[in-house]
Design a protein around this motif. Structure first.
Motif, PDB file in Angstrom:
ATOM      1  N   VAL A  93       0.815  -1.204   0.000  1.00 25.81           N
ATOM      2  CA  VAL A  93       0.000   0.000   0.000  1.00 25.81           C
ATOM      3  C   VAL A  93       0.853   1.260   0.000  1.00 25.81           C
ATOM      4  O   VAL A  93       1.919   1.322   0.623  1.00 25.81           O
ATOM      5  CB  VAL A  93      -0.947   0.020   1.218  1.00 25.81           C
ATOM      6  CG1 VAL A  93      -1.945  -1.109   1.131  1.00 25.81           C
ATOM      7  CG2 VAL A  93      -0.185  -0.061   2.540  1.00 25.81           C
ATOM      8  N   ALA A  94       0.375   2.253  -0.706  1.00 30.38           N
ATOM      9  CA  ALA A  94       0.928   3.609  -0.655  1.00 30.38           C
ATOM     10  C   ALA A  94      -0.017   4.426   0.210  1.00 30.38           C
ATOM     11  O   ALA A  94      -1.199   4.587  -0.117  1.00 30.38           O
ATOM     12  CB  ALA A  94       1.021   4.201  -2.059  1.00 30.38           C
ATOM     13  N   ALA A  95       0.490   4.918   1.330  1.00 29.89           N
ATOM     14  CA  ALA A  95      -0.375   5.584   2.301  1.00 29.89           C
ATOM     15  C   ALA A  95      -1.013   6.843   1.746  1.00 29.89           C
ATOM     16  O   ALA A  95      -2.158   7.163   2.064  1.00 29.89           O
ATOM     17  CB  ALA A  95       0.412   5.906   3.567  1.00 29.89           C
ATOM     18  N   ASP A  96      -0.301   7.587   0.910  1.00 28.70           N
ATOM     19  CA  ASP A  96      -0.873   8.791   0.306  1.00 28.70           C
ATOM     20  C   ASP A  96      -0.389   8.915  -1.131  1.00 28.70           C
ATOM     21  O   ASP A  96       0.495   8.167  -1.572  1.00 28.70           O
ATOM     22  CB  ASP A  96      -0.513  10.042   1.126  1.00 28.70           C
ATOM     23  CG  ASP A  96       0.976  10.189   1.372  1.00 28.70           C
ATOM     24  OD1 ASP A  96       1.744  10.176   0.393  1.00 28.70           O
ATOM     25  OD2 ASP A  96       1.364  10.300   2.546  1.00 28.70           O
ATOM     26  N   SER A  97      -0.954   9.861  -1.852  1.00 32.30           N
ATOM     27  CA  SER A  97      -0.672   9.967  -3.287  1.00 32.30           C
ATOM     28  C   SER A  97       0.785  10.279  -3.580  1.00 32.30           C
ATOM     29  O   SER A  97       1.301   9.918  -4.646  1.00 32.30           O
ATOM     30  CB  SER A  97      -1.576  11.034  -3.908  1.00 32.30           C
ATOM     31  OG  SER A  97      -1.401  12.282  -3.254  1.00 32.30           O
ATOM     32  N   ALA A  98       1.470  10.925  -2.660  1.00 30.32           N
ATOM     33  CA  ALA A  98       2.881  11.242  -2.877  1.00 30.32           C
ATOM     34  C   ALA A  98       3.739   9.984  -2.969  1.00 30.32           C
ATOM     35  O   ALA A  98       4.843  10.014  -3.533  1.00 30.32           O
ATOM     36  CB  ALA A  98       3.389  12.143  -1.756  1.00 30.32           C
ATOM     37  N   SER A 132     -10.584  -2.601   6.425  1.00 31.78           N
ATOM     38  CA  SER A 132      -9.935  -1.882   7.521  1.00 31.78           C
ATOM     39  C   SER A 132      -8.681  -1.129   7.090  1.00 31.78           C
ATOM     40  O   SER A 132      -8.071  -0.423   7.901  1.00 31.78           O
ATOM     41  CB  SER A 132      -9.579  -2.854   8.645  1.00 31.78           C
ATOM     42  OG  SER A 132      -8.694  -3.842   8.170  1.00 31.78           O
ATOM     43  N   ILE A 133      -8.288  -1.271   5.823  1.00 34.75           N
ATOM     44  CA  ILE A 133      -7.055  -0.645   5.335  1.00 34.75           C
ATOM     45  C   ILE A 133      -7.368   0.690   4.675  1.00 34.75           C
ATOM     46  O   ILE A 133      -8.303   0.805   3.873  1.00 34.75           O
ATOM     47  CB  ILE A 133      -6.337  -1.567   4.335  1.00 34.75           C
ATOM     48  CG1 ILE A 133      -5.889  -2.845   5.041  1.00 34.75           C
ATOM     49  CG2 ILE A 133      -5.141  -0.874   3.708  1.00 34.75           C
ATOM     50  CD1 ILE A 133      -4.937  -2.623   6.192  1.00 34.75           C
ATOM     51  N   GLU A 134      -6.576   1.685   4.995  1.00 33.46           N
ATOM     52  CA  GLU A 134      -6.703   3.009   4.401  1.00 33.46           C
ATOM     53  C   GLU A 134      -5.430   3.310   3.616  1.00 33.46           C
ATOM     54  O   GLU A 134      -4.331   3.331   4.175  1.00 33.46           O
ATOM     55  CB  GLU A 134      -6.900   4.066   5.484  1.00 33.46           C
ATOM     56  CG  GLU A 134      -7.082   5.473   4.952  1.00 33.46           C
ATOM     57  CD  GLU A 134      -8.293   5.594   4.030  1.00 33.46           C
ATOM     58  OE1 GLU A 134      -8.153   6.238   2.962  1.00 33.46           O
ATOM     59  OE2 GLU A 134      -9.361   5.034   4.363  1.00 33.46           O
ATOM     60  N   ALA A 135      -5.563   3.503   2.299  1.00 30.74           N
ATOM     61  CA  ALA A 135      -4.397   3.788   1.461  1.00 30.74           C
ATOM     62  C   ALA A 135      -4.858   4.454   0.177  1.00 30.74           C
ATOM     63  O   ALA A 135      -6.006   4.286  -0.259  1.00 30.74           O
ATOM     64  CB  ALA A 135      -3.632   2.505   1.139  1.00 30.74           C
ATOM     65  N   ALA A 136      -3.931   5.203  -0.438  1.00 29.24           N
ATOM     66  CA  ALA A 136      -4.264   5.908  -1.680  1.00 29.24           C
ATOM     67  C   ALA A 136      -4.276   4.966  -2.872  1.00 29.24           C
ATOM     68  O   ALA A 136      -5.043   5.156  -3.823  1.00 29.24           O
ATOM     69  CB  ALA A 136      -3.267   7.040  -1.911  1.00 29.24           C
ATOM     70  N   ALA A 137      -3.409   3.959  -2.844  1.00 28.50           N
ATOM     71  CA  ALA A 137      -3.308   3.007  -3.950  1.00 28.50           C
ATOM     72  C   ALA A 137      -2.559   1.787  -3.446  1.00 28.50           C
ATOM     73  O   ALA A 137      -1.986   1.791  -2.341  1.00 28.50           O
ATOM     74  CB  ALA A 137      -2.579   3.628  -5.145  1.00 28.50           C
ATOM     75  N   GLY A 138      -2.564   0.746  -4.253  1.00 28.12           N
ATOM     76  CA  GLY A 138      -1.872  -0.465  -3.825  1.00 28.12           C
ATOM     77  C   GLY A 138      -1.559  -1.383  -4.981  1.00 28.12           C
ATOM     78  O   GLY A 138      -1.950  -1.145  -6.133  1.00 28.12           O
ATOM     79  N   ARG A 299      -0.498   4.194   9.774  1.00 27.72           N
ATOM     80  CA  ARG A 299      -0.488   4.852   8.458  1.00 27.72           C
ATOM     81  C   ARG A 299      -1.364   4.090   7.465  1.00 27.72           C
ATOM     82  O   ARG A 299      -1.940   4.696   6.560  1.00 27.72           O
ATOM     83  CB  ARG A 299       0.936   4.955   7.914  1.00 27.72           C
ATOM     84  CG  ARG A 299       1.805   5.965   8.620  1.00 27.72           C
ATOM     85  CD  ARG A 299       2.941   6.411   7.728  1.00 27.72           C
ATOM     86  NE  ARG A 299       2.463   7.277   6.648  1.00 27.72           N
ATOM     87  CZ  ARG A 299       3.110   7.495   5.508  1.00 27.72           C
ATOM     88  NH1 ARG A 299       4.250   6.847   5.274  1.00 27.72           N
ATOM     89  NH2 ARG A 299       2.630   8.296   4.594  1.00 27.72           N
ATOM     90  N   TYR A 300      -1.459   2.764   7.627  1.00 25.33           N
ATOM     91  CA  TYR A 300      -2.321   1.991   6.723  1.00 25.33           C
ATOM     92  C   TYR A 300      -3.464   1.282   7.443  1.00 25.33           C
ATOM     93  O   TYR A 300      -4.410   0.831   6.812  1.00 25.33           O
ATOM     94  CB  TYR A 300      -1.498   0.990   5.907  1.00 25.33           C
ATOM     95  CG  TYR A 300      -0.725  -0.046   6.718  1.00 25.33           C
ATOM     96  CD1 TYR A 300      -1.330  -1.220   7.147  1.00 25.33           C
ATOM     97  CD2 TYR A 300       0.610   0.144   7.029  1.00 25.33           C
ATOM     98  CE1 TYR A 300      -0.637  -2.173   7.880  1.00 25.33           C
ATOM     99  CE2 TYR A 300       1.335  -0.803   7.754  1.00 25.33           C
ATOM    100  CZ  TYR A 300       0.707  -1.961   8.170  1.00 25.33           C
ATOM    101  OH  TYR A 300       1.415  -2.899   8.888  1.00 25.33           O
ATOM    102  N   PHE A 301      -3.364   1.172   8.776  1.00 26.11           N
ATOM    103  CA  PHE A 301      -4.408   0.499   9.560  1.00 26.11           C
ATOM    104  C   PHE A 301      -4.799   1.420  10.714  1.00 26.11           C
ATOM    105  O   PHE A 301      -4.382   1.212  11.858  1.00 26.11           O
ATOM    106  CB  PHE A 301      -3.882  -0.850  10.059  1.00 26.11           C
ATOM    107  CG  PHE A 301      -4.830  -1.633  10.932  1.00 26.11           C
ATOM    108  CD1 PHE A 301      -6.206  -1.627  10.705  1.00 26.11           C
ATOM    109  CD2 PHE A 301      -4.339  -2.401  11.984  1.00 26.11           C
ATOM    110  CE1 PHE A 301      -7.069  -2.352  11.514  1.00 26.11           C
ATOM    111  CE2 PHE A 301      -5.191  -3.134  12.801  1.00 26.11           C
ATOM    112  CZ  PHE A 301      -6.560  -3.111  12.562  1.00 26.11           C
ATOM    113  N   PRO A 302      -5.605   2.446  10.429  1.00 26.77           N
ATOM    114  CA  PRO A 302      -5.929   3.430  11.468  1.00 26.77           C
ATOM    115  C   PRO A 302      -6.744   2.865  12.621  1.00 26.77           C
ATOM    116  O   PRO A 302      -6.781   3.451  13.698  1.00 26.77           O
ATOM    117  CB  PRO A 302      -6.708   4.504  10.704  1.00 26.77           C
ATOM    118  CG  PRO A 302      -7.206   3.830   9.465  1.00 26.77           C
ATOM    119  CD  PRO A 302      -6.177   2.810   9.111  1.00 26.77           C
ATOM    120  N   GLY A 303      -7.390   1.717  12.408  1.00 29.46           N
ATOM    121  CA  GLY A 303      -8.205   1.131  13.459  1.00 29.46           C
ATOM    122  C   GLY A 303      -7.435   0.246  14.427  1.00 29.46           C
ATOM    123  O   GLY A 303      -8.057  -0.467  15.229  1.00 29.46           O
TER     124      GLY A 303
END
Length: 371
Positions: A93-98, A132-138, A299-303
């Motif tokens: 996973v990429a956490a954000d677009s950057a 449950s995963i938060e990411a911009a892309a993967g 960063r990828y699993f906020p929960g």
């Protein structure tokens, strides 16, 4: 007591056992020496137990070649021998677009390594696969998996012994001679001190590879072993129901692949490893870095529920370069590199060493048996 045999392998981790098995199955009388009282007690049993697909490594490198070939050999072996494994897949996973350009670079490198089953994922794709995963892309790697490494080690030992080989536990290699004419000797400790002579000698001692070479360097060796560095990593268990069905990896960090989420064969989640450069072998679990560990996971699993994290174990990766250096390739040094007939020394066999083990063994044994 003096013993003569065809081949000696020092180290009964996954690499040493795989090489010993391959030599014995080629008809060489083979002895595997292990200083500990059990097989695979260090790097081979203190890792993530992941079958890697071959995504990260420079095209043409030993890591890339051995990982992609080793993956197929390993899956075939596990299937044919009834050893527990799961081709569960992995999401990087990429956490954000950057971070997306780095994800693209991994995808391109994987394609050049012959990995043709990757799937690009959007944010919505990821949420559909792992809510449950938060990411911009993967990137989804469906051929990544997990295995029961202990059963794999036992199986390698069993096949080695069935082919006439011997595993000598609690038998440290104390000193030796690397013969320029291909006749080597190893002085062994243990309950019955023995000197073993052989035409083929393999140093597969992992964390102790440099030290072992130095101990053996009582003959006419023409080269010194590579430098040795240690990267220690902590693993935390995550109690309760697993929040993922696949492995979750962030983008790689200096010295490792980032603090990732893996599954064991019982379906429990582990997080790790982090990277701490250390001067020696010490498996003490230090929770001083737990805050940074938690921040990396969130960063990828906020929960993440921090109360469910409990210390599991630590592992140490053998490296041939230290902090601040680019990751190095496996160093598999044979006569063309050091000029010593019949001697093979393996250094920096870290991840993906477990995945690559059968492929490495195949090449080492072929080189030795063909002499």
């Amino acid at each position: 007591m003096a013993v003569n045999t065809n081949a000696v392998v020092i180290g009964a981790g996954v690499i040493g056992l795989a090489i010993g098995r391959a030599l014995a199955q080629r008809g060489l009388e083979t002895v595997v020496l292990e200083k500990a009282g059990t097989i695979g007690s260090e790097t081979s049993s203190r890792n993530s137990e992941v079958i890697h697909a071959g995504l990260y490594y420079p095209p043409g490198s030993a890591k890339a070649r051995y990982c992609t070939r080793g993956k197929k050999l390993l899956y075939d072996y596990l299937q044919s021998h009834g050893i527990p494994y799961r081709r569960c897949g992995k999401i990087i996973v990429a956490a954000d677009s950057a971070d997306c350009p780095r994800l693209d670079a991994i995808a391109e490198r994987a394609r050049r390594n012959g990995v043709d089953d990757l799937r690009e994922l959007s944010r919505d794709d990821i949420r559909q696969l792992e809510s449950s995963i938060e990411a911009a892309a993967g990137l989804l790697s469906p051929s990544t998996g997990i295995l029961d490494s202990h059963q794999f080690l036992l199986s390698l030992q069993g096949e080695l012994e069935a082919a006439g080989g011997i595993v000598a536990l609690a038998t440290p290699a104390l000193a030796g001679t690397l013969g320029a004419k291909g006749q080597h000797s190893v002085s062994c400790g243990g309950s019955a001190p023995t000197t073993v002579t052989c035409k083929a000698l393999v140093n597969a001692t992992g964390l102790w590879a440099r030290e072992t070479w130095v101990r053996l360097d009582g003959g006419e060796a023409s080269a010194m072993p590579p430098d040795q560095f240690f990267a220690k990593g902590h693993y935390y268990a995550y109690s309760g129901k697993a929040p993922f069905s696949q492995l979750i990896y962030p983008l790689p960090t200096a010295g490792g692949l980032g603090i990732h989420a893996t599954l064991d064969m019982a379906g429990q989640v582990r997080f790790g490893p982090d990277v701490h450069w250390v001067d020696g072998i010490d498996y003490t679990f230090d929770e001083g870095g737990k805050a940074g560990f938690i921040a990396a996971i969130r960063r990828y699993f906020p929960g993440l529920v921090t109360s469910r994290l409990t210390p599991a174990y630590t592992g140490i990766r053998p490296k041939v370069v230290g902090p601040g250096s680019a990751d190095a390739d496996f160093a598999i040094l044979a006569e063309p590199q050091h000029g010593i007939p019949g001697f093979v020394s393996l250094h920096g066999i870290e991840s993906p060493g477990l995945t690559a083990s059968l492929a490495i063994a195949e090449d080492v044994a072929t080189a030795i048996a063909g002499r």
